[in-house]
Design a protein around this motif. Sequence first.
Motif, PDB file in Angstrom:
ATOM      1  N   SER A 108      36.299  72.501  13.112  1.00 22.34           N
ATOM      2  CA  SER A 108      35.973  71.180  12.574  1.00 22.34           C
ATOM      3  C   SER A 108      36.231  70.053  13.572  1.00 22.34           C
ATOM      4  N   LEU A 109      37.004  70.305  14.607  1.00 26.38           N
ATOM      5  CA  LEU A 109      37.283  69.272  15.605  1.00 26.38           C
ATOM      6  C   LEU A 109      36.425  69.416  16.856  1.00 26.38           C
ATOM      7  N   ASP A 110      35.621  70.469  16.941  1.00 32.66           N
ATOM      8  CA  ASP A 110      34.783  70.671  18.123  1.00 32.66           C
ATOM      9  C   ASP A 110      33.866  69.492  18.384  1.00 32.66           C
ATOM     10  N   TRP A 111      33.268  68.960  17.339  1.00 29.65           N
ATOM     11  CA  TRP A 111      32.344  67.852  17.530  1.00 29.65           C
ATOM     12  C   TRP A 111      33.053  66.643  18.117  1.00 29.65           C
ATOM     13  N   GLN A 112      34.327  66.459  17.759  1.00 36.29           N
ATOM     14  CA  GLN A 112      35.088  65.332  18.302  1.00 36.29           C
ATOM     15  C   GLN A 112      35.346  65.528  19.788  1.00 36.29           C
ATOM     16  N   ASP A 113      35.731  66.740  20.166  1.00 38.10           N
ATOM     17  CA  ASP A 113      35.956  67.040  21.579  1.00 38.10           C
ATOM     18  C   ASP A 113      34.681  66.867  22.391  1.00 38.10           C
ATOM     19  N   ILE A 114      33.573  67.357  21.851  1.00 38.49           N
ATOM     20  CA  ILE A 114      32.291  67.253  22.544  1.00 38.49           C
ATOM     21  C   ILE A 114      31.872  65.793  22.671  1.00 38.49           C
ATOM     22  N   THR A 115      31.997  65.040  21.609  1.00 39.12           N
ATOM     23  CA  THR A 115      31.635  63.623  21.627  1.00 39.12           C
ATOM     24  C   THR A 115      32.448  62.862  22.659  1.00 39.12           C
ATOM     25  N   TYR A 116      33.760  63.094  22.651  1.00 43.74           N
ATOM     26  CA  TYR A 116      34.642  62.408  23.604  1.00 43.74           C
ATOM     27  C   TYR A 116      34.289  62.806  25.040  1.00 43.74           C
ATOM     28  N   ARG A 117      34.176  64.104  25.289  1.00 44.77           N
ATOM     29  CA  ARG A 117      33.916  64.591  26.644  1.00 44.77           C
ATOM     30  C   ARG A 117      32.590  64.050  27.185  1.00 44.77           C
ATOM     31  N   GLU A 118      31.545  64.087  26.359  1.00 43.07           N
ATOM     32  CA  GLU A 118      30.242  63.584  26.804  1.00 43.07           C
ATOM     33  C   GLU A 118      30.295  62.088  27.097  1.00 43.07           C
ATOM     34  N   ALA A 119      30.968  61.335  26.248  1.00 45.92           N
ATOM     35  CA  ALA A 119      31.089  59.890  26.468  1.00 45.92           C
ATOM     36  C   ALA A 119      31.903  59.601  27.724  1.00 45.92           C
ATOM     37  N   TYR A 120      32.989  60.333  27.908  1.00 45.80           N
ATOM     38  CA  TYR A 120      33.857  60.150  29.071  1.00 45.80           C
ATOM     39  C   TYR A 120      33.107  60.459  30.366  1.00 45.80           C
ATOM     40  N   GLU A 121      32.457  61.605  30.404  1.00 48.01           N
ATOM     41  CA  GLU A 121      31.728  61.998  31.611  1.00 48.01           C
ATOM     42  C   GLU A 121      30.583  61.042  31.911  1.00 48.01           C
ATOM     43  N   GLY A 122      29.891  60.599  30.875  1.00 49.57           N
ATOM     44  CA  GLY A 122      28.813  59.639  31.063  1.00 49.57           C
ATOM     45  C   GLY A 122      29.321  58.305  31.583  1.00 49.57           C
ATOM     46  N   GLU A 123      30.445  57.874  31.059  1.00 53.61           N
ATOM     47  CA  GLU A 123      31.041  56.608  31.519  1.00 53.61           C
ATOM     48  C   GLU A 123      31.492  56.715  32.972  1.00 53.61           C
ATOM     49  N   LEU A 124      32.111  57.834  33.335  1.00 55.41           N
ATOM     50  CA  LEU A 124      32.517  58.031  34.733  1.00 55.41           C
ATOM     51  C   LEU A 124      31.312  57.976  35.668  1.00 55.41           C
ATOM     52  N   ARG A 125      30.248  58.699  35.297  1.00 54.75           N
ATOM     53  CA  ARG A 125      29.030  58.685  36.124  1.00 54.75           C
ATOM     54  C   ARG A 125      28.490  57.267  36.260  1.00 54.75           C
ATOM     55  N   GLY A 126      28.441  56.556  35.149  1.00 52.99           N
ATOM     56  CA  GLY A 126      27.922  55.196  35.171  1.00 52.99           C
ATOM     57  C   GLY A 126      28.757  54.255  36.023  1.00 52.99           C
ATOM     58  N   LEU A 127      30.064  54.376  35.930  1.00 47.58           N
ATOM     59  CA  LEU A 127      30.939  53.519  36.735  1.00 47.58           C
ATOM     60  C   LEU A 127      30.818  53.840  38.217  1.00 47.58           C
ATOM     61  N   ARG A 128      30.729  55.119  38.546  1.00 49.61           N
ATOM     62  CA  ARG A 128      30.581  55.500  39.964  1.00 49.61           C
ATOM     63  C   ARG A 128      29.242  55.024  40.519  1.00 49.61           C
ATOM     64  N   ARG A 129      28.182  55.144  39.719  1.00 47.03           N
ATOM     65  CA  ARG A 129      26.867  54.635  40.142  1.00 47.03           C
ATOM     66  C   ARG A 129      26.930  53.126  40.342  1.00 47.03           C
ATOM     67  N   ARG A 130      27.596  52.444  39.431  1.00 46.10           N
ATOM     68  CA  ARG A 130      27.708  50.987  39.553  1.00 46.10           C
ATOM     69  C   ARG A 130      28.411  50.605  40.840  1.00 46.10           C
ATOM     70  N   LEU A 131      29.494  51.285  41.147  1.00 50.84           N
ATOM     71  CA  LEU A 131      30.232  50.975  42.371  1.00 50.84           C
ATOM     72  C   LEU A 131      29.394  51.246  43.616  1.00 50.84           C
ATOM     73  N   GLU A 132      28.575  52.285  43.585  1.00 54.56           N
ATOM     74  CA  GLU A 132      27.722  52.611  44.731  1.00 54.56           C
ATOM     75  C   GLU A 132      26.558  51.630  44.879  1.00 54.56           C
ATOM     76  N   SER A 133      25.958  51.245  43.767  1.00 52.27           N
ATOM     77  CA  SER A 133      24.746  50.436  43.829  1.00 52.27           C
ATOM     78  C   SER A 133      24.999  48.932  43.762  1.00 52.27           C
ATOM     79  N   ASP A 134      26.220  48.528  43.434  1.00 50.02           N
ATOM     80  CA  ASP A 134      26.550  47.108  43.282  1.00 50.02           C
ATOM     81  C   ASP A 134      27.798  46.795  44.105  1.00 50.02           C
ATOM     82  N   PRO A 135      27.639  46.661  45.429  1.00 44.80           N
ATOM     83  CA  PRO A 135      28.812  46.440  46.290  1.00 44.80           C
ATOM     84  C   PRO A 135      29.720  45.289  45.878  1.00 44.80           C
ATOM     85  N   PRO A 136      29.196  44.192  45.310  1.00 42.63           N
ATOM     86  CA  PRO A 136      30.113  43.137  44.880  1.00 42.63           C
ATOM     87  C   PRO A 136      31.009  43.519  43.698  1.00 42.63           C
ATOM     88  N   CYS A 137      30.677  44.608  43.013  1.00 39.78           N
ATOM     89  CA  CYS A 137      31.511  45.055  41.894  1.00 39.78           C
ATOM     90  C   CYS A 137      32.895  45.408  42.440  1.00 39.78           C
TER      91      CYS A 137
END
Length: 83
Positions: free
Chosen positions: A3-32
């Motif tokens: 019953s908690l699998d969906w919570q783990d999956i939701t958190y992990r997907e959101a976390y990994e997506g946020e990390l990717r997005g932040l790393r892309r932002r830092l690479e593509s937006d030097p003033p960041c």
Amino acid sequence: MDSLDWQDITYREAYEGELRGLRRRLESDPPCSEADLAGTLKHLYIMEGSDWQGRGEVQNLTLAAAIAAHEVILEELREKAKG
């Protein structure tokens, strides 16, 4: 499926997506800067504490993942700055 699998999956997907997005932002937006991300993190903390209408569990998991990802990226930036 546990019953908690969906919570783990939701958190992990959101976390990994946020990390990717932040790393892309830092690479593509030097003033960041570390200060920009710290400001966003501060806002996320405020949002976390302002749940007077009730976000729901999915949004709480997503917000927690965004906070954790920002904390990780900020720590990486601080370590990189140290040399």
